[in-house]
Design a protein around this motif. Structure first.
Motif, PDB file in Angstrom:
ATOM      1  N   THR A  85       0.790  -1.232   0.000  1.00  0.00           N
ATOM      2  CA  THR A  85       0.000   0.000   0.000  1.00  0.00           C
ATOM      3  C   THR A  85       0.824   1.283   0.000  1.00  0.00           C
ATOM      4  OG1 THR A  85      -0.153   0.049   2.423  1.00  0.00           O
ATOM      5  CG2 THR A  85      -1.904  -1.129   1.217  1.00  0.00           C
ATOM      6  N   GLN A  86       2.113   1.193   0.217  1.00  0.00           N
ATOM      7  CA  GLN A  86       2.940   2.388   0.299  1.00  0.00           C
ATOM      8  C   GLN A  86       4.058   2.336  -0.733  1.00  0.00           C
ATOM      9  OE1 GLN A  86       4.390   2.408   4.319  1.00  0.00           O
ATOM     10  NE2 GLN A  86       2.339   2.386   5.213  1.00  0.00           N
ATOM     11  N   PRO A  87       4.424   3.492  -1.272  1.00  0.00           N
ATOM     12  CA  PRO A  87       5.547   3.509  -2.211  1.00  0.00           C
ATOM     13  C   PRO A  87       6.873   3.314  -1.480  1.00  0.00           C
ATOM     14  CG  PRO A  87       4.770   5.746  -1.794  1.00  0.00           C
ATOM     15  CD  PRO A  87       3.817   4.815  -1.089  1.00  0.00           C
ATOM     16  N   GLY A  88       7.890   2.952  -2.227  1.00  0.00           N
ATOM     17  CA  GLY A  88       9.223   2.845  -1.679  1.00  0.00           C
ATOM     18  C   GLY A  88       9.663   1.440  -1.309  1.00  0.00           C
ATOM     19  N   HIS A  89       8.797   0.462  -1.481  1.00  0.00           N
ATOM     20  CA  HIS A  89       9.148  -0.917  -1.133  1.00  0.00           C
ATOM     21  C   HIS A  89       9.407  -1.771  -2.381  1.00  0.00           C
ATOM     22  CE1 HIS A  89       8.101  -0.205   3.076  1.00  0.00           C
ATOM     23  NE2 HIS A  89       7.021   0.410   2.636  1.00  0.00           N
ATOM     24  N   GLY A 164      15.302  -5.828   9.069  1.00  0.00           N
ATOM     25  CA  GLY A 164      14.232  -5.702   8.085  1.00  0.00           C
ATOM     26  C   GLY A 164      12.952  -5.080   8.607  1.00  0.00           C
ATOM     27  N   VAL A 165      12.576  -5.374   9.848  1.00  0.00           N
ATOM     28  CA  VAL A 165      11.356  -4.777  10.405  1.00  0.00           C
ATOM     29  C   VAL A 165      11.540  -3.269  10.507  1.00  0.00           C
ATOM     30  CG1 VAL A 165       9.850  -4.628  12.432  1.00  0.00           C
ATOM     31  CG2 VAL A 165      10.588  -6.867  11.590  1.00  0.00           C
ATOM     32  N   ARG A 166      12.700  -2.847  11.011  1.00  0.00           N
ATOM     33  CA  ARG A 166      12.972  -1.409  11.117  1.00  0.00           C
ATOM     34  C   ARG A 166      13.004  -0.757   9.724  1.00  0.00           C
ATOM     35  NH1 ARG A 166      14.074   2.279  14.301  1.00  0.00           N
ATOM     36  NH2 ARG A 166      14.507   1.085  16.157  1.00  0.00           N
ATOM     37  N   ALA A 167      13.634  -1.406   8.764  1.00  0.00           N
ATOM     38  CA  ALA A 167      13.733  -0.834   7.419  1.00  0.00           C
ATOM     39  C   ALA A 167      12.357  -0.717   6.759  1.00  0.00           C
ATOM     40  CB  ALA A 167      14.662  -1.686   6.549  1.00  0.00           C
ATOM     41  N   ALA A 168      11.511  -1.706   6.949  1.00  0.00           N
ATOM     42  CA  ALA A 168      10.193  -1.701   6.304  1.00  0.00           C
ATOM     43  C   ALA A 168       9.174  -0.860   7.053  1.00  0.00           C
ATOM     44  CB  ALA A 168       9.672  -3.129   6.168  1.00  0.00           C
ATOM     45  N   LEU A 169       9.261  -0.843   8.382  1.00  0.00           N
ATOM     46  CA  LEU A 169       8.192  -0.242   9.190  1.00  0.00           C
ATOM     47  C   LEU A 169       8.633   0.943  10.045  1.00  0.00           C
ATOM     48  CD1 LEU A 169       6.555  -3.576  10.386  1.00  0.00           C
ATOM     49  CD2 LEU A 169       5.797  -2.073   8.529  1.00  0.00           C
ATOM     50  N   HIS A 170       9.934   1.207  10.095  1.00  0.00           N
ATOM     51  CA  HIS A 170      10.470   2.332  10.877  1.00  0.00           C
ATOM     52  C   HIS A 170      10.140   2.210  12.358  1.00  0.00           C
ATOM     53  CE1 HIS A 170      11.378   3.942   6.974  1.00  0.00           C
ATOM     54  NE2 HIS A 170      10.110   3.861   6.652  1.00  0.00           N
ATOM     55  N   ARG A 171      10.198   0.971  12.858  1.00  0.00           N
ATOM     56  CA  ARG A 171      10.010   0.701  14.288  1.00  0.00           C
ATOM     57  C   ARG A 171      10.722  -0.601  14.627  1.00  0.00           C
ATOM     58  NH1 ARG A 171       6.774  -3.615  14.805  1.00  0.00           N
ATOM     59  NH2 ARG A 171       4.985  -3.932  13.447  1.00  0.00           N
ATOM     60  N   GLU A 172      10.857  -0.838  15.916  1.00  0.00           N
ATOM     61  CA  GLU A 172      11.490  -2.068  16.383  1.00  0.00           C
ATOM     62  C   GLU A 172      10.590  -3.278  16.136  1.00  0.00           C
ATOM     63  OE1 GLU A 172      14.495  -2.816  17.829  1.00  0.00           O
ATOM     64  OE2 GLU A 172      15.073  -0.756  17.342  1.00  0.00           O
ATOM     65  N   ALA A 173      11.214  -4.406  15.953  1.00  0.00           N
ATOM     66  CA  ALA A 173      10.480  -5.672  15.878  1.00  0.00           C
ATOM     67  C   ALA A 173       9.956  -6.027  17.265  1.00  0.00           C
ATOM     68  CB  ALA A 173      11.410  -6.785  15.381  1.00  0.00           C
ATOM     69  N   CYS A 174       8.915  -6.812  17.293  1.00  0.00           N
ATOM     70  CA  CYS A 174       8.359  -7.312  18.553  1.00  0.00           C
ATOM     71  C   CYS A 174       9.378  -8.218  19.227  1.00  0.00           C
ATOM     72  CB  CYS A 174       7.076  -8.095  18.259  1.00  0.00           C
ATOM     73  SG  CYS A 174       6.297  -8.827  19.714  1.00  0.00           S
ATOM     74  N   SER A 175       9.455  -8.157  20.527  1.00  0.00           N
ATOM     75  CA  SER A 175      10.335  -9.056  21.264  1.00  0.00           C
ATOM     76  C   SER A 175       9.599 -10.369  21.551  1.00  0.00           C
ATOM     77  CB  SER A 175      10.767  -8.422  22.588  1.00  0.00           C
ATOM     78  OG  SER A 175       9.671  -8.355  23.484  1.00  0.00           O
ATOM     79  N   PHE A 176      10.361 -11.433  21.778  1.00  0.00           N
ATOM     80  CA  PHE A 176       9.730 -12.706  22.103  1.00  0.00           C
ATOM     81  C   PHE A 176       8.972 -12.600  23.420  1.00  0.00           C
ATOM     82  CE2 PHE A 176       8.982 -17.053  23.193  1.00  0.00           C
ATOM     83  CZ  PHE A 176       8.781 -17.667  21.963  1.00  0.00           C
ATOM     84  N   GLU A 177       9.495 -11.848  24.356  1.00  0.00           N
ATOM     85  CA  GLU A 177       8.827 -11.663  25.642  1.00  0.00           C
ATOM     86  C   GLU A 177       7.455 -11.013  25.463  1.00  0.00           C
ATOM     87  OE1 GLU A 177      13.172 -12.065  26.327  1.00  0.00           O
ATOM     88  OE2 GLU A 177      11.982 -10.875  24.937  1.00  0.00           O
ATOM     89  N   ASP A 178       7.395  -9.980  24.614  1.00  0.00           N
ATOM     90  CA  ASP A 178       6.104  -9.322  24.363  1.00  0.00           C
ATOM     91  C   ASP A 178       5.124 -10.271  23.687  1.00  0.00           C
ATOM     92  OD1 ASP A 178       7.010  -6.979  25.522  1.00  0.00           O
ATOM     93  OD2 ASP A 178       7.449  -5.994  23.607  1.00  0.00           O
ATOM     94  N   TYR A 179       5.605 -11.052  22.723  1.00  0.00           N
ATOM     95  CA  TYR A 179       4.756 -12.040  22.066  1.00  0.00           C
ATOM     96  C   TYR A 179       4.225 -13.046  23.098  1.00  0.00           C
ATOM     97  CZ  TYR A 179       3.961 -16.721  20.365  1.00  0.00           C
ATOM     98  OH  TYR A 179       3.449 -17.978  20.206  1.00  0.00           O
TER      99      TYR A 179
END
Length: 191
Positions: A85-89, A164-179
């Motif tokens: 849905t977004q350009p740049g990918h 890759g999560v940061r590059a694609a979404l501009h945020r940290e990936a979920c941690s296993f603890e949070d999951y």
């Protein structure tokens, strides 16, 4: 493209020769593509063949102390939505992993903490694991795939987290603890 698709997002696997062949075919297709190359899903612990053994408190697997940067499937879904849905990918490959690599035993320790129950890993030889799956009624093709993933794909080279999560979404990936906390709150591991 003749099918009318404007963008294609391919969910691929890290360290899988077959997945890399599919990536190459997509790249040659002329389509506007994005490849999401993923590590093992965190949700493997709350769905599929790992769920019942975790509920029972003992997970027997043919794994050693190999570490894996398990990725949250919600991060994968968010990256796919962004790519569609977004350009740049376009013509980008993202290596999607969790924040850090952990062993299966460490993952189970996170689940045990989140559920306030004992959950332990019992290492077993690959042949015994195959026999147990077949005895439990898991079809041979699925058994062979699971064993391939646990012994060939999960062999160490993919143990480094990627950005890759940061590059694609501009945020940290979920941690296993949070999951694990989120999954435990859902009641999926309740007995």
């Amino acid at each position: 493209m003749s099918s009318g698709a404007e963008r294609i997002v391919l969910l691929s696997g890290r360290g899988e020769e077959e997945a890399q062949a599919a990536e190459e075919a997509l790249q040659r297709s002329g389509a506007s593509w994005t490849i999401l190359r993923c590590s093992w899903f965190m949700q493997n612990f709350s769905e599929s063949f790992l769920l019942d053994p975790i509920r029972e408190g003992t997970l027997a697997l043919p794994v050693a102390d190999i570490k894996e940067p398990f990725v949250d499937a919600e991060d994968i879904a968010d990256a796919a939505v962004a790519a569609l849905t977004q350009p740049g990918h376009e013509k980008r490959r993202y290596e999607l992993t969790g924040r850090r690599a952990i062993t299966f035993a460490e993952a189970l320790a996170c689940i045990a903490k989140a559920t306030r129950r004992d959950v332990r890993l019992v290492p077993v030889p690959p042949d015994a694991f195959r026999d147990a799956l077949l005895a439990a009624g898991v079809p041979k093709p699925e058994t062979d795939l699971i064993l391939y993933l646990l012994t060939t794909v999960l062999d160490g080279p993919n143990d480094k987290p990627a950005d890759g999560v940061r590059a694609a979404l501009h945020r940290e990936a979920c941690s296993f603890e949070d999951y694990a906390t989120r999954a435990a709150a859902s009641g999926v591991w309740d007995v």
